[in-house]
Scaffold this motif. Sequence first.
Motif, PDB file in Angstrom:
ATOM      1  N   PRO A  47     -17.156  17.156 -29.237  1.00  0.00           N
ATOM      2  CA  PRO A  47     -16.564  17.134 -28.019  1.00  0.00           C
ATOM      3  C   PRO A  47     -16.152  17.173 -26.913  1.00  0.00           C
ATOM      4  CG  PRO A  47     -15.094  17.818 -30.045  1.00  0.00           C
ATOM      5  CD  PRO A  47     -16.876  17.342 -30.264  1.00  0.00           C
ATOM      6  N   LEU A  48     -16.885  18.671 -26.681  1.00  0.00           N
ATOM      7  CA  LEU A  48     -17.071  19.186 -25.379  1.00  0.00           C
ATOM      8  C   LEU A  48     -18.533  17.865 -24.695  1.00  0.00           C
ATOM      9  CD1 LEU A  48     -17.717  23.081 -25.631  1.00  0.00           C
ATOM     10  CD2 LEU A  48     -15.839  21.170 -25.462  1.00  0.00           C
ATOM     11  N   HIS A  49     -18.260  18.468 -23.529  1.00  0.00           N
ATOM     12  CA  HIS A  49     -19.328  18.110 -22.517  1.00  0.00           C
ATOM     13  C   HIS A  49     -20.310  18.042 -22.078  1.00  0.00           C
ATOM     14  CE1 HIS A  49     -20.248  15.558 -18.952  1.00  0.00           C
ATOM     15  NE2 HIS A  49     -18.994  15.133 -18.258  1.00  0.00           N
ATOM     16  N   TYR A  50     -21.196  17.345 -22.420  1.00  0.00           N
ATOM     17  CA  TYR A  50     -22.644  17.877 -21.761  1.00  0.00           C
ATOM     18  C   TYR A  50     -22.862  19.117 -20.823  1.00  0.00           C
ATOM     19  CZ  TYR A  50     -24.541  15.214 -18.467  1.00  0.00           C
ATOM     20  OH  TYR A  50     -24.937  14.555 -17.533  1.00  0.00           O
ATOM     21  N   GLN A  51     -22.268  19.259 -19.749  1.00  0.00           N
ATOM     22  CA  GLN A  51     -22.095  19.676 -18.880  1.00  0.00           C
ATOM     23  C   GLN A  51     -21.721  21.196 -19.128  1.00  0.00           C
ATOM     24  OE1 GLN A  51     -20.122  17.546 -15.787  1.00  0.00           O
ATOM     25  NE2 GLN A  51     -21.889  16.340 -14.613  1.00  0.00           N
ATOM     26  N   SER A  69      -1.666  14.426 -24.935  1.00  0.00           N
ATOM     27  CA  SER A  69      -1.808  15.882 -25.659  1.00  0.00           C
ATOM     28  C   SER A  69      -2.386  16.091 -27.003  1.00  0.00           C
ATOM     29  CB  SER A  69      -0.464  16.815 -25.595  1.00  0.00           C
ATOM     30  OG  SER A  69       0.191  15.418 -26.766  1.00  0.00           O
ATOM     31  N   ASN A  70      -1.805  15.914 -28.242  1.00  0.00           N
ATOM     32  CA  ASN A  70      -3.217  15.620 -29.544  1.00  0.00           C
ATOM     33  C   ASN A  70      -1.824  14.327 -30.004  1.00  0.00           C
ATOM     34  OD1 ASN A  70      -3.750  15.837 -31.995  1.00  0.00           O
ATOM     35  ND2 ASN A  70      -3.047  17.764 -32.535  1.00  0.00           N
ATOM     36  N   GLY A  71      -3.110  13.354 -29.387  1.00  0.00           N
ATOM     37  CA  GLY A  71      -2.884  12.383 -29.264  1.00  0.00           C
ATOM     38  C   GLY A  71      -3.080  11.746 -31.152  1.00  0.00           C
ATOM     39  N   ARG A 109      -6.525  20.692 -26.224  1.00  0.00           N
ATOM     40  CA  ARG A 109      -4.844  20.093 -26.005  1.00  0.00           C
ATOM     41  C   ARG A 109      -5.086  18.883 -27.360  1.00  0.00           C
ATOM     42  NH1 ARG A 109      -2.994  17.188 -21.440  1.00  0.00           N
ATOM     43  NH2 ARG A 109      -5.284  17.568 -20.374  1.00  0.00           N
ATOM     44  N   THR A 110      -5.798  18.789 -27.130  1.00  0.00           N
ATOM     45  CA  THR A 110      -6.948  17.169 -28.501  1.00  0.00           C
ATOM     46  C   THR A 110      -6.604  17.475 -29.116  1.00  0.00           C
ATOM     47  OG1 THR A 110      -7.378  16.850 -26.180  1.00  0.00           O
ATOM     48  CG2 THR A 110      -7.774  15.154 -28.267  1.00  0.00           C
ATOM     49  N   TYR A 111      -7.014  19.142 -29.636  1.00  0.00           N
ATOM     50  CA  TYR A 111      -7.276  19.022 -31.438  1.00  0.00           C
ATOM     51  C   TYR A 111      -5.662  20.676 -31.745  1.00  0.00           C
ATOM     52  CZ  TYR A 111     -11.498  16.940 -30.888  1.00  0.00           C
ATOM     53  OH  TYR A 111     -13.021  16.098 -30.926  1.00  0.00           O
ATOM     54  N   TRP A 112      -5.396  20.747 -31.104  1.00  0.00           N
ATOM     55  CA  TRP A 112      -4.417  21.866 -31.249  1.00  0.00           C
ATOM     56  C   TRP A 112      -3.107  21.540 -31.915  1.00  0.00           C
ATOM     57  CZ3 TRP A 112      -1.666  25.303 -27.887  1.00  0.00           C
ATOM     58  CH2 TRP A 112      -0.788  26.926 -28.764  1.00  0.00           C
ATOM     59  N   SER A 113      -3.131  21.806 -33.597  1.00  0.00           N
ATOM     60  CA  SER A 113      -1.626  20.677 -33.766  1.00  0.00           C
ATOM     61  C   SER A 113      -0.446  21.319 -33.454  1.00  0.00           C
ATOM     62  CB  SER A 113      -1.622  21.490 -34.921  1.00  0.00           C
ATOM     63  OG  SER A 113      -1.103  22.607 -34.989  1.00  0.00           O
ATOM     64  N   LYS A 114      -0.396  22.287 -32.426  1.00  0.00           N
ATOM     65  CA  LYS A 114       1.067  23.298 -31.890  1.00  0.00           C
ATOM     66  C   LYS A 114       1.109  21.810 -30.220  1.00  0.00           C
ATOM     67  CE  LYS A 114       0.883  27.017 -33.408  1.00  0.00           C
ATOM     68  NZ  LYS A 114       0.473  28.010 -34.152  1.00  0.00           N
ATOM     69  N   SER A 115       0.249  21.408 -29.828  1.00  0.00           N
ATOM     70  CA  SER A 115       0.083  20.812 -28.378  1.00  0.00           C
ATOM     71  C   SER A 115       1.059  19.205 -28.841  1.00  0.00           C
ATOM     72  CB  SER A 115      -0.739  20.794 -27.671  1.00  0.00           C
ATOM     73  OG  SER A 115      -2.351  19.673 -28.362  1.00  0.00           O
ATOM     74  N   PHE A 116       0.613  18.673 -30.261  1.00  0.00           N
ATOM     75  CA  PHE A 116       1.514  17.261 -30.449  1.00  0.00           C
ATOM     76  C   PHE A 116       2.597  17.502 -30.414  1.00  0.00           C
ATOM     77  CE2 PHE A 116       3.992  15.460 -33.674  1.00  0.00           C
ATOM     78  CZ  PHE A 116       2.562  13.391 -33.061  1.00  0.00           C
ATOM     79  N   GLU A 136     -15.049  14.170 -17.905  1.00  0.00           N
ATOM     80  CA  GLU A 136     -14.392  13.564 -18.168  1.00  0.00           C
ATOM     81  C   GLU A 136     -15.209  13.041 -19.745  1.00  0.00           C
ATOM     82  OE1 GLU A 136     -11.837  10.659 -15.099  1.00  0.00           O
ATOM     83  OE2 GLU A 136     -13.959  10.627 -15.685  1.00  0.00           O
ATOM     84  N   MET A 137     -14.304  12.335 -20.734  1.00  0.00           N
ATOM     85  CA  MET A 137     -15.261  12.371 -22.165  1.00  0.00           C
ATOM     86  C   MET A 137     -14.381  10.849 -22.345  1.00  0.00           C
ATOM     87  SD  MET A 137     -17.132  14.478 -23.104  1.00  0.00           S
ATOM     88  CE  MET A 137     -17.247  14.369 -24.512  1.00  0.00           C
ATOM     89  N   GLN A 138     -15.527   9.395 -22.832  1.00  0.00           N
ATOM     90  CA  GLN A 138     -14.335   8.332 -23.270  1.00  0.00           C
ATOM     91  C   GLN A 138     -14.479   8.889 -24.878  1.00  0.00           C
ATOM     92  OE1 GLN A 138     -15.975   4.686 -23.658  1.00  0.00           O
ATOM     93  NE2 GLN A 138     -14.641   3.582 -21.838  1.00  0.00           N
ATOM     94  N   MET A 139     -13.727   8.651 -25.357  1.00  0.00           N
ATOM     95  CA  MET A 139     -13.823   8.957 -26.929  1.00  0.00           C
ATOM     96  C   MET A 139     -12.244   7.865 -27.546  1.00  0.00           C
ATOM     97  SD  MET A 139     -11.326  12.505 -26.466  1.00  0.00           S
ATOM     98  CE  MET A 139     -12.928  13.466 -26.652  1.00  0.00           C
ATOM     99  N   ILE A 140     -12.768   7.495 -28.525  1.00  0.00           N
ATOM    100  CA  ILE A 140     -11.473   7.176 -29.452  1.00  0.00           C
ATOM    101  C   ILE A 140     -10.904   7.606 -30.371  1.00  0.00           C
ATOM    102  CG2 ILE A 140     -11.742   5.668 -31.922  1.00  0.00           C
ATOM    103  CD1 ILE A 140     -14.099   4.338 -31.244  1.00  0.00           C
ATOM    104  N   GLU A 141      -9.526   8.162 -30.110  1.00  0.00           N
ATOM    105  CA  GLU A 141      -7.607   8.844 -31.054  1.00  0.00           C
ATOM    106  C   GLU A 141      -7.701   7.809 -31.889  1.00  0.00           C
ATOM    107  OE1 GLU A 141      -4.828  11.256 -27.619  1.00  0.00           O
ATOM    108  OE2 GLU A 141      -6.069   9.738 -27.137  1.00  0.00           O
ATOM    109  N   PHE A 142      -8.255   8.821 -32.493  1.00  0.00           N
ATOM    110  CA  PHE A 142      -7.922   8.451 -33.989  1.00  0.00           C
ATOM    111  C   PHE A 142      -6.342   8.427 -34.435  1.00  0.00           C
ATOM    112  CE2 PHE A 142     -12.272   7.394 -35.020  1.00  0.00           C
ATOM    113  CZ  PHE A 142     -12.541   6.660 -35.226  1.00  0.00           C
ATOM    114  N   ASN A 143      -5.325   7.413 -35.085  1.00  0.00           N
ATOM    115  CA  ASN A 143      -4.180   7.842 -35.149  1.00  0.00           C
ATOM    116  C   ASN A 143      -3.939   8.277 -36.619  1.00  0.00           C
ATOM    117  OD1 ASN A 143      -1.420   8.574 -35.245  1.00  0.00           O
ATOM    118  ND2 ASN A 143      -0.553   6.448 -35.173  1.00  0.00           N
TER     119      ASN A 143
END
Lengths: 297, 323, 347, 534
Positions: free
Chosen positions: D330-334, D452-454, D438-445, D284-291
Amino acid sequence: MTAMDTTPDTTAAKARPARPPRFQMLRRTLGTPKGIAGLALLGIVVAMAALAPILFPMGPWAMVGRPYTWPGDGPALLGTDVLGRDMTAAMFWGAQISLLVGLVSASVSLVIGIAVGACAGYFGGRTDAVLMRFTDAVQTVPSFLFTIVIVAVASPTIHSIVLAISLVSWPAVARLMRAEVLSVKKREFVQSCRIIGMTDLRIITTQVIPNALSPVIVIASVLVATAIITEAGLAFLGLGDPNVMSWGTMINLGRPAIRTAWYIALIPGGFVILTVLALNLLGDAINDAFNPHLRKR
Amino acid sequence: MGHYLRNRLLQAVVVILIIIVGNFILLNAVPGDLVDVLAGRGGDMDADLMASLRARFGLDDPLPIRLLDYIRNVLTGNLGYSWPHSQPVLDVVLQRLPATTLLVILSVITSVFIGTLTGVFAARKAHKLTDVILSMVVLVCYATPIFLTALALMLIFSVQLGWFPLSGLTTAGAEEGILATAADMGRHLVLPVVSLSLFYVAIYARLSRASMLQVLTQDYVRTARAKGVSERGVILGHALRNALLPVITMAGLQITELFGGAVLTETIFGLPGVGRLAYDAVFARNFPLLLGILIVCSFIIVIVNLLVDLLYMKLDPRVELTK
Amino acid sequence: MTLSTPICASADPVSHPAPILTVSDLRIETTGPQPAALLESVSFDIRPGETLALVGESGAGKSLSALAILGLLPPDAMRVAAGQIHLGRTDLATLSARQMRAVRGGRVAMIFQDPLGCLNPVLTVGRQITEALRLHKGLRGAAARARAVELLELVRIPEPRKRLDEYPHRLSGGMRQRVMIAIALAGEPELLLADEPTTALDVTISTQIITLLRQLQADIGLSILMITHDLPAVRMIADRVAVMYSGRIVETGIADAVFAAPRHPYTQGLLSARPRGAIAAGAAPLTEIPGAVPQPNERPSGCTFRPRCPRASALCAQERPAMPPATSGSKAACHHAGTSTDHARAF
Amino acid sequence: MTLTRRQMLLSSLSTVALATLAGRPAWATIDPVGHEGGTLTFVISPSPQILTSAMTTAGAEQVVSAKISDSLFTYDFDMNIQPQLATSYDVSEDGKTVTFHLRQGVKWHDGTPFTSRDVAYTCMKVWKVLHGRGRTIFKDVTEVQTPDDHTAVFVMTAPSPGMLKSLAAQQTQLLPAHLYEGTDPMTNPYNLKPVGTGPFKFVSFVSGDNLVLEKNEDYWDAGKPHLDKLVFRFVSDPATVTAGLESGEFDLVNQSLLPKPDLPRLEASGKFDITTKGYEFQNEMQMIEFNLDDPVMSNPKVREALAYAIDKQWLVDNVFFGYGKVANTPLHYQLTQLYDETDVPRYDYDPMKAVKLLEEAGYKRGTLELTVDPLPYGEYQNMTANYLREAFRGIGVKLTVRNEDFAGFVKRVYTDRDFQFTVNLLTGGSDPTIGTHRTYWSKSFAKGVGFSNGSHYDSPEMDKILEAASAEMDEEKRIGLYHAFQKLAMTDLPVLPLVAVESVTVANKRVHNHTINAHGTYADFAEVWVDPKA
C-alpha cells in the motif's frame, strides 16, 4: 426503418392494380436519388449492427493487440483503441447502440409528443394552456443542458440516456401535433363522431391521431438523427454508458489522444456523420413525398 | 399591444416558475450534494465540518421549505449564493454571460447571413449542378455533430496550422485597449463561431432554399415580374422578405438552443461561458448556481422569443397580435 | 344573360388601324428530352382600344399565351419553339432582357386571377404601386405617392390615401383586384392582359370589375386581352373572341357572331354548358361535354377534339382541321364546322 | 522526514532555535538566474473557484494561492523545514507550546505590515474551523498568543508532531487579518481578489478562463521574483494542453494534465523538461477498494482471485504509459525508507490461480457477476476499470462498469455504501499518517466522509500497528511497524494496490526552477525565471 420493412418489390407492386396511397407514398420516397442513397447508407449501418455479434462474438471490448495500433499496422482493420481493443468491432457494435438509442428515444418522444399535442389540440381551453405552458417550459431550457442534467441525476446508463433524450425532444412533436389536431378536429368526420356519442378517448385515438399523423412522421427521421447526435455528444462529455460500446464513447476515449492517434476519434465520428446523413437523406425523401408540390418544379 | 405584452410576460413567468419547480425537484433527486463534492475535492473533511457546511448552505431543511424560500428569493431578485465561488449566483452568471452572448450573437449573425445567402443562391440554381453540389455540402454539414466540427477545426487550424489560438476568450495578460482586446477576442472566437455556425448555416441554407423555391412559385412573384421588376429586384425586394420568415423563427430557436446549450463548444475551446458553467455546476452539485443559470437563460430566451415575434410581425403584416 | 348588347366600340375590324399585338403561329413546348407541344400554331391580333377574349377550359393554353407575350414562361419548363410575337412593329423575341422588362408593366401590363396571391403580402399597397411607377415612370417619393393616389381613384377605390399604407390582406377581394388594376395601369400600358380577372370573385364584384375595365377602356383607350372561361364576362366586354381547345385556337370571330352562331362543336358545347339566365361560378367544369381535355403528350391524331366530338368522322382522325383563311366573320377549325346552327342541340 | 522527526524530538528537549532556519540556503538544484522579467503561462485544471487555499484543500486553489500568499514554512525535497514567514521556531519541553518567530518588515500587498495577529487569526478562525485537514492538524491548538507583532505562540493540549510538517502555503495559507476579521471568511470578497505577502500580486481573474498575477516589487525576499507576470490558464481539455505546449502558447503544465500518449513525443522533441519530481506531498496510488460489507467481496478468496487476475504491469505500460510502478504494497515506492516488499504476499498475474481460487470460493466459471465503480476523476480509473472488465472476463467473471459523476461516486461509496469495489486514486501523502492510515484504520470509517476507510476494514491487529506507528518516535521501530503494516495489508487485502502513480510536470525548456523543492509546482515560484532566447 419503417420504410425498410416495406421496401416495395417493384414487380409485385406492378402486378397489383390498386395500391393503397400510403404504399404509393413509400414508392415515391424510395424512388428518388435521395431516398435510394439514404436507404443504402442506412442499410450499411443496419447491416453493421446486425452482423456485429456474428463477426465479433467476443464483443466490442476484447483486447486484440497493443493499444494505439494504427489502422493497417496490426490485425485490426481499423486499428486498436487506447486499450488495444479492435476499433472494427467497436464500430460494428457501436452501430447497434446508435440505432437503438435513435429509434427508442425517437419513439418515446413521438409517443409523448403525440399524446400531449393531441390532448392539447383536441380539448383546448385550460387543458391546452396547461399542457402548452409545460411544453414551453421544457423547450425554454436549452435541450442539451437539460439532457446533461437528467443523465447526471439518473447516472449514465443506456436507459437514462434514452430517457433523457426523449424527455427533451418531445415538445417539437407536441407542437406539430397540436397544430394538426386543431385543423383535423374541425373536419366533419370528427364532428359526426361526436354527434354519435363516441368517447373523447376513442375519437382521439381512432379519428384524430391517425389523421394528424403524417407531418409528425416526416420529422421522425430528424428525431432519430438528433438522438444519435445527442448520445454521441453526451458520451463525448464522458456521460456515456461504459457498458455499451457507442461511437460517442469511442470519440471520448480518442479525444485526449487526438494528436497522437486521431483515427480513434475520427473514425467513429465518420460513422456518426454517415448515419445521420443517411437519416437526413431519407427524411428529405419522405418529406418530398409528403409534399410533392415542393419537390420539382 | 400592451395587452399582448402583458399576456406574454405572464406566460413567461408561469414558464419560469415551472422551470424552477421542476428543476428544483429534479436536482434534489440527484445523489450527492455540494458538501460531498467539496469534501471529495479536498479529500479530507470530517463529519462535523460537513454537517456544519450543510447547515450553512441550507441543505438540511426539508425540500418544500427550501423550494418556497428559493422562489421567494427569486421573486425579490435574489438568485442565491454560490458558496464555492464565494459570490452571489447572479454575479457568477453575469461574469460568464458575455462570452456566451458574444458566441451566440456572432454565430447567429454568421449562420443566418451565410446560410440564407447559400440557400437563396441554391434556389436560384435549383436542380442545376451548382445546387446539387451545394445541397450535398450542406447536407454533410447538417449531419456533422457540432463537437466533431469543433474538434476537426481545432485540429487543423489551431494545432496544425497555428492560425488561431487554441483556447480561451482572450490572451491573458495581453496589452490593454479596446481595439486590441476586441481583435484578440475576435481571433479567439473565430473557430468556436465557425464550428457553431456550420451546422446552422446548413439549417438556414436548407430552410431558405426550400422557402425561396416555394416563394418563387407564388403569384405575387409573377406579378412583380409582370410589372417589369428585374430578377434581382424580384429576389431581393419581393421573394427574400417572404422567404426570410421561417429563417427568423429558426434564428429564435437557435438562440434558445445556444444559450447554455453551447456546452460542447465552450468545453472544446475553453470558453468561459454559461454553458460550461452550468455543466460544471451539475457536477459540483452547485444547484443554486445551476438554477440561477437556468433562470437567467430562460429569462433571456423569453425576451428573445418576444423580440422574434415582434420582428416576425414587423416582417409579416398578416400576423396579428391575437393573444 | 344579363347583358344582351355587347359593347362594340370598334366592331368593324377592317376600318381599324394596325394591330398593337400580333401573335402568329406561336408554338410552345415543354423542355426536356421529349418535348410536348403545349401551344400549337396560335395566331391572333389585337387592335388599339379593342378587347379580345381568349376563351376555353383550363389547360387549353390561354394563360400560356399571355405569359409568352410577356416572356414569363417558366424557363426551366417551357420554351417558345416557333412563331412570333410582335408588339406594334417590335418583334419581342429580339428584345434584350432589359428592353423586355421595360415592356412588362410598361407597354403591356397584366393582371391575374387571384388578387390575394398576386399581391405581395408583406408590402403595403402603396409600395407595390409606387414600385411600378418608379420602374416605368421614374417617379419617386411624394410624386409617386400622389400618382398612386390618382391611380387608386381611377380604379374607384374609396379613401385612396388611407389604402396606400394598408397591407393586401386587409382589403376585400374586389378591392384587391382594383389595386392590381391600378398597379397594371401605373405604367400607362397600351395593352392589358387580364388573366381570369374575375374568376376568384363573387358575381357582384366580378360585374363591378368588368364594368371598371370597360370604363377604363373607354377613358384611356386601353386594349385588353381578356383570358377567361367566364362567358357572361366575355359577353360584357369582348369585341372579338378566340376559342381555345387543347393548345389551339379552334374558333375565332366577332364576339356577337360567335355567341349567336358558334361554328365549332366545341364552342357550341361550351356555350350550351353555361346555364342560361345565370352566371355560374367560373371554375365549374364543363360536365356537359363528355371526357376531358387531353394532356399535351396524349393528344390524339387529327382533330384533338375528336374523342369528345359528336360529329367526329374518319376524316377527323386523319387530318387536323386548319383555320380557314377567311378574313371576316367567324371561322372555325373544324371539318364539320357550322353544320348545326342550333348549338344548343349539338349534344 | 526522518530528519524533521528528529528535529522535532531534539527541539522539544532543548528548546533551541534551529540554525538552518537563518535564511534560504543555496540549493544545488537551483539554476542561477539568467534573465529577469518575462511572462510564464501555467496551465492548470479545473479552474479554481476562489483564490485562497486557507479554507479548501482543492488542488487548483492550492497551486494558485501559494504564488500570492505565503505561510510559515516551505520544505525541501527531503521534507526539511525551510523558513518562509517564520524565521525560526521553538518547541517547549512538553511539546505543547510552539513559538514561531516571524520575519520582520513583511508587508501585505496593500501595504499593511504582516504581524502575528494574522497568524493567530488565520489559525483560530480559518484553519481550525474551515480547512478540512486543518481541523485535524490544529485540533489540539487552544490558543495562539501574540506577545508581540513578530511572535506567535501556539498553545496546545497535546503535542502535535504532524503540525510542523503542514505549514506550507498550499496547505495552510495565511490570510490578512485586517481584511478578514469580523467578516465571514467564506464570503469575503478578498477570496476573489486576494491580498497576500507572496512574490506575486493579483491582477485579474476570469473564472473558467485565466488568472493574471504580476511581480510584487516589495517582496520581502529582495531581488525576487524574477518574472514580471505569471499567467494561469484553465484548460480542461488535455489534448488542448499538449497542443498549446507544442505551439508555445503554454509554458508549464503539472499534475499529468496532458494525455500520457503525448509524453513520448514531447520527450523526443527535446524541447521540454519532463519531470516526476515535486509530488512528494502527494504520492498517489491507484488501488481497488473492496467493500468488505458486501457478501461477495468479504470472501478473502474472491479478493485474492481478482488480484491474481490483474496484470498490473499492463496497466503501468498501457494506461500510465510507464509513468508509475506496479504497486505490491500500500505504500508508494517513493517513501523509500518505509517501502519494503520482503515477505509481503504478492499477487503476480496468474489467471489460472484466480480461476482455482474462485472455484474454491464456490464460484464456478461464469457464475460471478460484479460491478465496479471507478473514481470519476481523470480518465485513468475509468480506463483501468475497462481493462478489469476484460481481465475478469478471462477468469469467467462478468464485470459491469458504473459511470457516475464525482458527487454520485462519493455518495454511493462513502455514504450509501452501495458498491462492490472501486478503482480509486488515493493520495498517500508525504507520510503514511497523512493518507494511508485513513484507508486502513477502523476508526476512520465513518459514513458520509469521503476517501476514508472505504473498505470498512476493521482489524484490531492493524489498528494496533497503525496507532503504534503514528506515535512512534524511534525511526527503526517505525520502519518495523510499517513493514508489519505492509505484510498485514497485503495478507488481509481489504485494498488491492495496483499502480504507484507518478505525476508529471511538463515545462518548456525556457522555464527554469519550476521544481526546486517538495512543493514542485505548488511552490511560490519566487525563483522561477524564463529564458527569452530559448
